[in-house]
Enzyme design. Structure first.
Site, PDB file in Angstrom:
ATOM      1  N   CYS A 169      35.883  47.322  29.716  1.00  0.00           N
ATOM      2  CA  CYS A 169      37.236  47.160  29.182  1.00  0.00           C
ATOM      3  C   CYS A 169      37.280  46.917  27.678  1.00  0.00           C
ATOM      4  CB  CYS A 169      37.946  46.025  29.916  1.00  0.00           C
ATOM      5  SG  CYS A 169      38.152  46.346  31.676  1.00  0.00           S
ATOM      6  N   HIS A 309      43.837  39.791  24.593  1.00  0.00           N
ATOM      7  CA  HIS A 309      43.455  40.652  25.714  1.00  0.00           C
ATOM      8  C   HIS A 309      44.508  40.524  26.807  1.00  0.00           C
ATOM      9  CE1 HIS A 309      40.782  42.968  28.270  1.00  0.00           C
ATOM     10  NE2 HIS A 309      40.875  42.042  29.207  1.00  0.00           N
ATOM     11  N   GLU A 320      40.583  32.962  27.108  1.00  0.00           N
ATOM     12  CA  GLU A 320      41.080  33.374  25.800  1.00  0.00           C
ATOM     13  C   GLU A 320      41.693  32.214  25.028  1.00  0.00           C
ATOM     14  OE1 GLU A 320      43.023  37.447  24.451  1.00  0.00           O
ATOM     15  OE2 GLU A 320      43.403  37.007  26.556  1.00  0.00           O
ATOM     16  N   LYS A 341      49.455  44.212  27.455  1.00  0.00           N
ATOM     17  CA  LYS A 341      49.255  44.587  28.852  1.00  0.00           C
ATOM     18  C   LYS A 341      50.423  44.156  29.725  1.00  0.00           C
ATOM     19  CE  LYS A 341      44.199  44.403  28.519  1.00  0.00           C
ATOM     20  NZ  LYS A 341      44.133  43.924  27.112  1.00  0.00           N
ATOM     21  N   HIS A 346      46.834  47.521  32.217  1.00  0.00           N
ATOM     22  CA  HIS A 346      45.454  47.468  31.722  1.00  0.00           C
ATOM     23  C   HIS A 346      44.768  48.804  31.976  1.00  0.00           C
ATOM     24  CE1 HIS A 346      41.589  46.294  30.550  1.00  0.00           C
ATOM     25  NE2 HIS A 346      41.404  45.202  31.269  1.00  0.00           N
ATOM     26  N   PHE A 405      34.460  43.244  31.995  1.00  0.00           N
ATOM     27  CA  PHE A 405      33.455  42.954  33.013  1.00  0.00           C
ATOM     28  C   PHE A 405      32.069  43.260  32.446  1.00  0.00           C
ATOM     29  CE2 PHE A 405      36.500  43.807  36.813  1.00  0.00           C
ATOM     30  CZ  PHE A 405      37.093  42.577  36.603  1.00  0.00           C
TER      31      PHE A 405
END
Length: 422
Positions: A169, A309, A320, A341, A346, A405
Site C-alpha cells: 500500500c 494514511h 498514525e 480515503k 483505499h 502490509f
C-alpha cells in the site's frame, strides 16, 4: 550543483472523478464515492462495498485492441499518463529518450485479468490443468506487473530507467520517491511516475474479508470509511490511478513549465514486526517522517498540513496518531490533518500517488480537503483531523504518509518552489 525533483504534470482516474479537475472538485467538496460493488456479485462476501471508477476505456481514447490487450490497471495508467504528460506540456519527440524514465507503483498488478483468465481457462476451477486455448495471448503480461511500466514507457518513448515498484500500500508514494531519486542522482531528467490499481475482484475482496480489515457497513456504503472516528470498522477497497511527471528543476525552468511543487524529502522504513500488525506508538512511521524532514531541512512548526494514511482501521489510526505525536511533538496538536480515503476508498498501490496529487492541488488552491464521515472523534485520536468540511489555509509545505502490509512506512515532504509558475 545539486539536482532537485519537482512535479510538473498530473493525471488522475479516481472513484467519483475522471481527470484532475473533477478529482479536485470531489476532494474540495468532501464528497464520498464509495458504493455497493457492481463489478461482480458480492453477495457471498463479508464486505460488499468499494470505491469503483466509472471508467469507459473507449471514451477515454483507448482502442478496442487496447481494451482487449491491457489489464484494467494498465488502462488506467495509460489514460492518466496521457493527461499528466499533456498537463506538463512535454514533447518527447524532441527529447533524448535515454533521459526519460518510468517508475510505476502497483501492489497487486494485473489481478483482475489473471483471475478472469484462470476462471475461464480452468472452467470455473473444475480443471486441474488450465486450457490455454481459452485464455488470451497476453496472459504473460498479466503475470508480470512490470508489463504495465513497460506499456507506459512505450507510450512516452522512455528509454531510460523503467521500474515497477511493488511495496504494497505504499507503492504509490514509493514509486514517486524513487523517481525523485533518479532525478537527484542524474539518471534521468524526466520520470513519468505514480501508481495504478484495479484490485476489485473476488480474490482480493476475500483476502481482506479473511483479515477482517474491510468495513461491513454494507447498508451505508457512502459513509463506510470513517478514519479517526470512534465508530470506524475498517477500510473500503478501491481502484484508481494517479500519474505525475517528475522533472529536474532546471530542466523544467528552461522550458517554462508549470511547477506544482518540489519533492523536498522522502524516506521509507519497515517495522520488521508483523505482516499486518502495527504498534500503537508508531515508531516506524515516525522514523520515516523524521528522515524526510531532515532531508527537506524543515522543522515541525513549518509543516502546514499532513495528509494521513487514514485507512479507517482501528490499529492504523492509533498507529498514525502516535507517529505524528512522536515525530512532530507538540506541533502535532496544531497541524491540520486529513485523510482522502474517507472519500475515495483505499486503492492499495495507487492511493499514495492519488494522495500526492491531492496534496499538490491543495497547495495550489490554498484549501485543505476534509476527513469525511468523521462525526464521533475517537478520544485516542486527539489531533486536528479536519472533520467533514474543507478548510482554507495557505500551504507552503505538506507532509504525506503511507502505511502498508509487510510493515512498510513511507513519508514525503512536498514544498512550493519560490518563483515557480503554477
Amino acid at each position: 550543483m545539486s539536482r532537485r525533483a519537482v512535479i510538473t504534470g498530473l493525471g488522475v482516474i479516481s472513484p467519483g472523478a475522471i481527470g484532475v479537475k473533477e478529482y479536485w472538485s470531489l476532494l474540495a467538496e468532501g464528497r464520498t464515492a464509495t458504493r455497493a460493488i457492481s463489478h461482480f456479485d458480492p453477495s457471498a462476501f463479508r464486505s460488499r462495498i468499494a470505491g469503483e471508477v466509472d471508467f469507459h476505456p473507449l471514451k477515454s481514447g483507448l482502442t478496442p485492441q487496447d481494451v482487449r490487450r491491457l489489464d484494467r490497471a494498465a488502462q488506467f495508467a495509460v489514460v492518466a499518463g496521457r493527461e499528466a504528460v499533456a498537463d506538463a506540456g512535454l514533447q518527447f519527440d524532441v527529447m533524448d529518450p535515454t533521459r526519460v524514465g518510468v517508475a510505476l507503483g502497483s501492489a497487486v498488478g494485473c489481478t483482475t485479468s489473471l483471475e478472469r483468465e484462470f476462471t475461464i481457462g480452468s472452467d470455473g476451477g473444475r480443471l486441474w490443468e488450465v486450457d490455454q486455448g481459452y485464455t488470451v495471448p497476453h496472459l504473460y503480461d498479466y503475470v508480470n506487473p512490470s508489463s504495465m511500466a513497460a506499456e507506459l514507457a512505450t507510450q512516452t518513448g522512455a528509454e531510460g530507467p523503467v521500474t515497477l515498484v511493488s511495496t504494497g500500500c505504499t507503492s504509490g508514494i514509493d514509486s514517486v520517491g524513487y523517481a525523485a531519486r533518479l532525478i537527484e542522482e542524474g539518471s534521468a531528467d524526466v520520470v513519468v511516475s505514480g501508481g495504478t490499481e484495479a484490485p476489485l475482484s473476488p480474490i482480493t475482496v476475500v483476502c481482506f474479508d479473511v483479515l477482517r480489515a474491510s468495513s461491513t457497513r454494507n447498508d451505508d456504503p457512502e459513509h463506510a470509511c470513517r478514519p479517526f472516528d470512534k465508530t470506524r470498522d475498517g477500510l473500503v477497497l478501491a481502484e484508481g490511478c494517479a500519474i505525475v511527471v517528475v522533472e529536474e528543476l532546471e530542466h523544467a525552468r528552461a522550458r517554462g513549465a508549470q511547477i506544482y511543487g518540489e519533492i523536498a524529502g522522502y524516506a521509507s522504513r519497515c517495522n520488521a514486526y508483523h505482516m499486518t500488525g502495527l504498534e500503537s506508538e508508531g515508531k516506524d512511521m515516525a522514523s520515516a517522517i523524521e528522515v524526510a524532514m531532515d532531508e527537506a531541512r524543515i522543522l515541525p512548526p513549518y509543516i502546514d498540513y499532513i495528509n494521513a494514511h487514514g485507512s479507517g482501521t482501528k490499529q492504523n489510526d492509533l498507529h498514525e496518531t502516535g507517529a505524528f505525536k512522536r515525530s512532530l511533538g507538540e506541533d502535532a496538536f496544531t497541524t491540520p490533518i486529513s485523510g482522502f480515503k474517507s472519500m475515495i476508498g483505499h486503492s492499495l498501490g495507487a492511493i499514495g500517488s492519488l494522495e500526492i496529487a491531492g496534496c499538490l492541488l491543495a497547495m495550489r488552491e490554498g484549501l485543505i480537503p476534509p476527513t469525511a464521515n468523521l462525526n464521533e472523534p475517537d478520544p485516542l485520536c486527539d489531533l486536528d483531523y479536519v472533520p467533514n468540511v474543507a478548510r482554507e489555509k495557505r500551504l507552503n509545505t505538506v507532509l504525506t504518509v503511507g502505511s502498508g502490509f509487510g510493515g512498510f512506512q513511507s513519508a514525503m515532504i512536498l514544498r512550493n518552489v519560490r518563483g515557480a509558475r503554477r
